[in-house]
Design an enzyme around this catalytic site. Sequence first.
Site, PDB file in Angstrom:
ATOM      1  N   LYS A 202       0.832  -1.214   0.000  1.00  0.00           N
ATOM      2  CA  LYS A 202       0.000   0.000   0.000  1.00  0.00           C
ATOM      3  C   LYS A 202       0.862   1.259   0.000  1.00  0.00           C
ATOM      4  O   LYS A 202       0.475   2.281  -0.564  1.00  0.00           O
ATOM      5  CB  LYS A 202      -0.966  -0.002   1.181  1.00  0.00           C
ATOM      6  CG  LYS A 202      -2.104  -0.985   0.996  1.00  0.00           C
ATOM      7  CD  LYS A 202      -3.378  -0.524   1.672  1.00  0.00           C
ATOM      8  CE  LYS A 202      -4.518  -1.474   1.381  1.00  0.00           C
ATOM      9  NZ  LYS A 202      -5.670  -1.262   2.252  1.00  0.00           N
TER      10      LYS A 202
ATOM     11  N   LYS B  18      -3.296 -11.306  -7.487  1.00  0.00           N
ATOM     12  CA  LYS B  18      -4.571 -11.693  -6.874  1.00  0.00           C
ATOM     13  C   LYS B  18      -5.642 -10.690  -7.303  1.00  0.00           C
ATOM     14  O   LYS B  18      -5.327  -9.525  -7.579  1.00  0.00           O
ATOM     15  CB  LYS B  18      -4.429 -11.740  -5.349  1.00  0.00           C
ATOM     16  CG  LYS B  18      -4.279 -10.379  -4.737  1.00  0.00           C
ATOM     17  CD  LYS B  18      -4.484 -10.369  -3.226  1.00  0.00           C
ATOM     18  CE  LYS B  18      -4.423  -8.905  -2.797  1.00  0.00           C
ATOM     19  NZ  LYS B  18      -4.346  -8.619  -1.416  1.00  0.00           N
TER      20      LYS B  18
ATOM     21  N   LYS C 215      -9.597  -4.855  -6.041  1.00  0.00           N
ATOM     22  CA  LYS C 215     -10.213  -3.634  -6.548  1.00  0.00           C
ATOM     23  C   LYS C 215      -9.129  -2.675  -7.028  1.00  0.00           C
ATOM     24  O   LYS C 215      -9.246  -2.065  -8.079  1.00  0.00           O
ATOM     25  CB  LYS C 215     -11.028  -3.018  -5.401  1.00  0.00           C
ATOM     26  CG  LYS C 215     -11.939  -1.880  -5.782  1.00  0.00           C
ATOM     27  CD  LYS C 215     -13.335  -2.347  -6.153  1.00  0.00           C
ATOM     28  CE  LYS C 215     -14.124  -1.276  -6.883  1.00  0.00           C
ATOM     29  NZ  LYS C 215     -14.453  -0.097  -6.083  1.00  0.00           N
TER      30      LYS C 215
END
Length: 325
Positions: free
Chosen positions: A112, A192, A195
């Site tokens: 992130k 994977k 979103k």
Amino acid sequence: MKRLFSGIQPTGAVHVGNYLGAILNWRELQSEYDAVFCIVDLHAITINYDVATLQDRIERMAATLLACGLDAPDRCTLFVQSHVPAHTELAWYLNTVTPLAELQRMTQFKSKSQQHEKNINAGLLTYPCLQAADILLYKGEVVPVGEDQVQHIELSRIIARKWNNRFSPLFPEPAERVSYGKRIKGLDGQAKMSKSLDNYLDVLEEPAGIWEKLRPAFTDPARLRRSDPGTPEICNIHALHTYFSSPEEIGRVEEGCRSAGLGCFDCKRILADNMAAHFAPVRARSAELLADRSALREILRKGAQRAQEMAAATMVEVRKAMGLA
Ligand code: TYM
């Protein structure tokens, strides 16, 4: 009954990865456990987000979860994290026993930080303390998640142990429970499904939309042909067939692919039809639920009320053990 806890971010869409990796399992387990499911809005604000649409995304998430078969408030508790302020209070306490180095080595923090390099805030780092608080507040023992969350559950155990050793043996150490669909790949066939990578399929997608997304999706027929029959997760599309197609059809598409009698286009067409049929009732039910927002909010209010009662009892013990009361 043992307590089960899990959560999901209100990102706006439940994708097929969430569905196969978590929600199917949640639906199964809600009758075996005292199940508590949380829409984690406080986690979702650790990245830049649209303030104006957050409430709508929370309600859509609730509707989709109910439509997928979570039976709240009768058979499980479904609520919104920010409706129970004790999550943030406990998260702060847990911050004080969590080693910084453990937080810094989390793969989600690293990825992130890369994805949002202009907004590497402290919340992104201490995210797992809030996640541990979610679980421990309800003394959750079983945590059904996909593989990407396992590292966070391991850290929740470490945090529980540290707090218990320092103050009082209050928290059970939570155990993850991963499903068969623990790591669903995205339509790119590489990462994977998520979103943020825009490689996902929304469970509420219309049949035409499912086809539009599947048609250009990555396939790997050459690799499938080289593999032994029945080897799982060889071709991304084949992997999805194993969840949405009948055993006969799975056999037929695999055989067709190996013999080159069935092309990827047709293989995807069969999958698209099966997925559309599988999710048709979910789409219908969620539309119904969203048509009556006040009834939906009432389900969440009841969930928060029950969660609040459990949380309050834990917090009395926590504050006492820490000398804060
Ligand atoms: P979130 O919202 O990213 O995902 C919700 C659930 O879906 C699973 N999942 C997948 N499983 C298989 N394949 C995939 N491609 C895939 N993508 C997502 C996730 O593993 C997860 O189970 N931090 C959590 C939410 C959370 C939580 C908690 C979970 C907050 N507090 C306490 C458990 C316990 C998250 O962001 O999940």
